[in-house]
Design a protein around this motif. Structure first.
Motif: not given
Length: 422
Positions: A375-378, A390-391, A397-399
């Motif tokens: 969740x932290x990335x979104x 986005x940053x 993020x996938x990797x």
């Protein structure tokens, strides 16, 4: 139980194991004075789990494994040389009652091969469930398979005694069904589905007028599709599922990874094992459609016709749509919060309720059970840094998340080798 009945049980229980379309029903059938068994709070099902984590059992059996059809994917096809058996109505009723009295089971899952014709088989299945309900006053859970192309009269009678009914679609597209099962078509499957739906809607209307009107298939209907036997994409499979879920009576669509039981048939793919990862991804996508307000064409489309096998469908959607993020947890509406990877239905509801009393921060989100690693990335909130998808870029993020999952899988395997000291 005599030796002949025991031998039939071994044969027909083995033949029934490939049907996966049984699960928690959500129905309530309480016991009454002088009755036998009960189904309370979704209990009474075969080796599955209720919502509160309890495991319950069901006698999963076929009336017969004889069949007039020669479907390429089926172990019970008429051209296979295997032990055959057929229960009489009396034998199957007595077996169910005897198993219940011994506390082996909490209900019955009844299916069958087709002998003579669909109505001949369906009539005997109806007699089994009718005798259980009316003569033995059995109130446990009953899931009954409806035979494709069975008459409306028999389907209507079965619906008065079964908690759930199902008709297996088997192959998602008509052309591939015709390839592997030339004697079948989708029309014969959709007809009894329609009869069940009509009966359920009529029952609801009757019970509005008459409180004690009989219930008709109170737990709804389900179906099953085989995954990997033919060349359908995940987009085609989920489009069919989405259309089925638009029927008010359809509760579950099951996905069964193709098991190569008839490897000699050249129409079938050469597989060593069932495509379990793909099956799992389809169930996750199905969950998104049922509980997370996703449409099928959002999960898979022409550009991405198949589900990503490395990451779950919700994360895959989020990485394809970085413009939708970050989501402000303290301001976004419920529907948008639902789409954040790592946030489930219960957590989303808890967020909406809790933020009425103050702004939420990262530690509070963790306590709610949110998977912050995803969740932290979104999301953004009071204390989270602005290092979102986005940053960081979707590729990064996938990797990171895919590698994290692989490491977790390796760690889980290593746990098996731990030896605890005495």
């Amino acid at each position: 139980m005599n030796d002949m009945t025991l031998e039939k049980l071994k044969v027909l229980a083995e033949s029934a194991k490939y049907d996966v379309s049984c699960a928690s029903s959500g129905t309530v059938r309480r016991n009454k004075d002088g009755g036998l068994g009960n189904t309370v709070g979704g209990m009474g099902i075969c080796h599955s789990f209720t919502e509160d984590g309890r495991c319950v059992s069901l006698l999963k059996i076929m009336l017969t494994n004889n069949c007039i059809y020669d479907c390429a994917y089926c172990i019970n096809r008429r051209s296979n040389d295997l032990p055959r058996a057929t229960f009489t109505v009396k034998e199957l009723v007595e077996l169910t009652i005897e198993f219940y009295r011994r506390n082996y089971i909490e209900g019955l899952f009844l299916s069958s091969g087709v002998i003579n014709n669909p109505d001949y088989t369906m009539e005997r299945m109806v007699r089994v469930v009718k005798e259980l309900r009316t003569i033995h006053r059995f109130n446990g859970y009953i899931h009954m398979k409806s035979i494709p192309d069975a008459s409306q009269e028999l389907v209507n009678e079965a619906g008065l005694y079964a908690d759930r009914m199902s008709v297996n679609l088997e192959i998602p597209t008509p052309q591939n069904l015709k390839l592997l099962a030339p004697e079948k078509d989708h029309k014969s499957v959709y007809k009894p589905m329609q009869y069940i739906q009509q009966g359920m809607l009529q029952s609801i209307e009757d019970r509005r007028k008459f409180r004690k009107a009989p219930r008709f298939v109170p737990a709804g209907q389900s179906t099953q599709m085989i995954v990997g036997a033919t060349d359908e994409s995940d987009q085609q499979i989920l489009t069919v599922s989405s259309a089925l879920y638009r029927r008010p009576s359809m509760k579950r669509v099951y996905y069964s990874g193709f098991i190569p039981v008839n490897s000699y048939d050249k129409r079938l793919p050469a597989l060593k094992q069932a495509p379990l990862v793909r099956e799992n991804r389809l169930y996750q996508a199905d969950w998104l459609m049922r509980f997370y307000e996703f449409r099928a064409d959002e999960i898979v489309d022409d550009a991405y016709p198949n589900l990503d096998l490395e990451i779950d469908p919700k994360l895959a959607w989020a990485l394809r749509h970085p413009e939708s993020f970050p989501v402000d947890i303290n301001r976004a509406d419920y529907s948008l919060i639902l789409r954040v990877p790592g946030i489930g239905v219960k957590s989303a509801k808890l967020i909406v309720t809790s933020r009425r009393y103050g702004k939420l921060n990262a530690s509070q989100l963790k306590k709610m059970g949110i998977v912050m690693k995803k969740a932290q990335y979104f999301i953004t909130c009071n204390e989270l840094p602005m290092y979102t998808v986005n940053e960081a870029t979707p590729e990064y993020v996938r990797k990171v998340l895919a590698e994290s999952k692989k490491r977790k899988g390796a760690a889980d395997q290593n746990q098996l080798s731990i030896i605890f000291p005495d």
